[in-house]
Enzyme design. Structure first.
Site, short mmCIF file in Angstrom:
data_model
loop_
_atom_site.label_atom_id
_atom_site.label_comp_id
_atom_site.label_asym_id
_atom_site.label_seq_id
_atom_site.Cartn_x
_atom_site.Cartn_y
_atom_site.Cartn_z
N SER A 89 0.87 -1.23 0.09
CA SER A 89 -0.22 0.01 -0.13
C SER A 89 0.91 1.32 -0.15
CB SER A 89 -0.83 -0.05 1.29
OG SER A 89 -0.03 0.06 2.54
N ASP A 90 2.02 1.16 0.00
CA ASP A 90 3.18 2.45 0.18
C ASP A 90 2.75 3.27 -1.13
OD1 ASP A 90 5.64 3.41 1.54
OD2 ASP A 90 5.99 3.09 -0.56
N VAL A 91 2.87 4.51 -0.66
CA VAL A 91 2.56 5.42 -1.93
C VAL A 91 3.83 5.62 -2.52
CG1 VAL A 91 0.36 6.74 -0.70
CG2 VAL A 91 2.67 7.31 -0.15
N LEU B 40 5.92 3.71 -3.30
CA LEU B 40 6.03 2.49 -4.41
C LEU B 40 5.18 2.82 -5.46
CD1 LEU B 40 6.68 -0.48 -5.39
CD2 LEU B 40 4.83 -1.23 -4.09
#
Length: 299
Positions: free
Chosen positions: A251-253, A255
DNA sequence: TACCAGGATGTTG
DNA sequence: CAACATCATGGT
């Protein structure tokens, strides 16, 4: 005093310069410093604090003790072990590079950053705290918060009129209150999460050694039981501290943005799209996300 | 000025 | 169970 300088033999595919680039990504970093391509940091070994300088010569990473008690063979081994872990020096990247070469998205990154290691956070409390601090705020602000916490509550070593800090102990963080941290601009929830996690560590409810004996999925469940640790934070800790190669905070923005840039698209990919493209990354997902994060560093 | 940041939690429909 | 509000503040 010949005992204060020793070295680690480096593998061929270790890129000191790429690792340095990652370590230099913020001027606000307070737990180590990089000057003239040398890394300075304090480390506590067997209850005494050493100040260490690292520098590179072809195929060797030299370790110099600038300050601290006489080093026993045990202490020397501890310091080496710490550095091997921190810079993931022993990892054999052959299979990662082989896989990346066949992957459209990864190929240019793997080539550009060849030899970059997944820089870890060996200190368990530091890893969890950094995950909590980094939630939902920009990285600059996160570094500012960490600096305030560390400089106010961590042990300090002075060397040639310069201060070097250790991350605060769990016992110390567990005792902090809103009165301590609100003036430093920590949100009420971050304060609760940080002190709660520190208390859980003090109480022995969770530890690095305990998690290290579990498979990835079980360790993730244990971490998520902590208030303030969700899926993203659990995976972050598992990749940066526990060294799980398939820990992948999907869910990392960061990434999402990195993939968007790499694909030259206007919109960020959906979780489903990332899951699909991550299938071939199995076995190296933590390395993949780290390389994507690395691609976001502004020169 | 509005919107986004290396998310997580508690509440609402 | 999915959608929404809230957190706190810096960066753009």
């Amino acid at each position: 005093m010949s005992n204060n300088k020793f070295y680690i033999q480096l593998p061929m595919d270790f890129s000191y310069s790429e690792c340095l680039k990652f370590l230099c990504r913020s001027d606000l970093e307070c737990l180590f410093s990089v000057e003239n391509e040398q890394i300075y940091f304090p480390l506590e070994v067997e209850k005494s604090i050493f100040l260490i300088r690292l520098f590179y010569r072809p195929q060797r990473l030299w370790i110099e003790i600038l300050k601290g008690d006489d080093l026993t063979d045990f202490g020397k081994r501890e310091i080496k072990t710490y550095i091997l872990d921190w810079l993931d020096i022993k990892r054999d990247l052959t299979d990662f590079n082989k896989m990346a070469k066949k992957d459209k998205l990864l190929k240019p990154l793997a080539k550009r950053y060849n030899g970059l290691r997944l820089i870890g956070i060996p200190n368990f409390l530091e890893a969890i705290s950094w995950a909590i601090i980094g939630q939902q705020i920009n990285l600059t602000f996160a570094y500012t918060l960490k600096k305030r916490l560390v400089e106010n509550y961590g042990k300090v070593v002075v060397h040639e009129e310069r201060k070097f800090y250790l991350f605060p102990k769990a016992k110390v963080i567990a005792q902090l209150t809103e009165a301590d941290l609100r003036p430093m601009q920590f949100s009420r929830s971050k304060i609760k999460y940080l002190t709660g996690v520190a208390q859980a560590i003090v109480d022995g409810k969770i530890s690095k050694s305990q998690l290290s004996k579990m498979p990835y999925e079980d360790a993730k469940v244990e971490l998520i039981k902590l208030k303030g640790i969700g899926g993203w934070s659990a995976d972050y800790v598992l990749m940066k501290c526990m060294r799980c190669l398939d820990a992948f905070p999907i869910s990392d923005v960061g990434l999402h943005n990195a993939i968007k840039f790499q694909l030259g698209q206007k919109d960020k990919p959906t979780i489903e799209e990332i899951e699909k493209m991550a299938l071939p990354w199995k076995g190296w997902k933590s390395y993949v996300i780290f390389y994507f994060w690395h691609s976001l560093i502004k020169k």
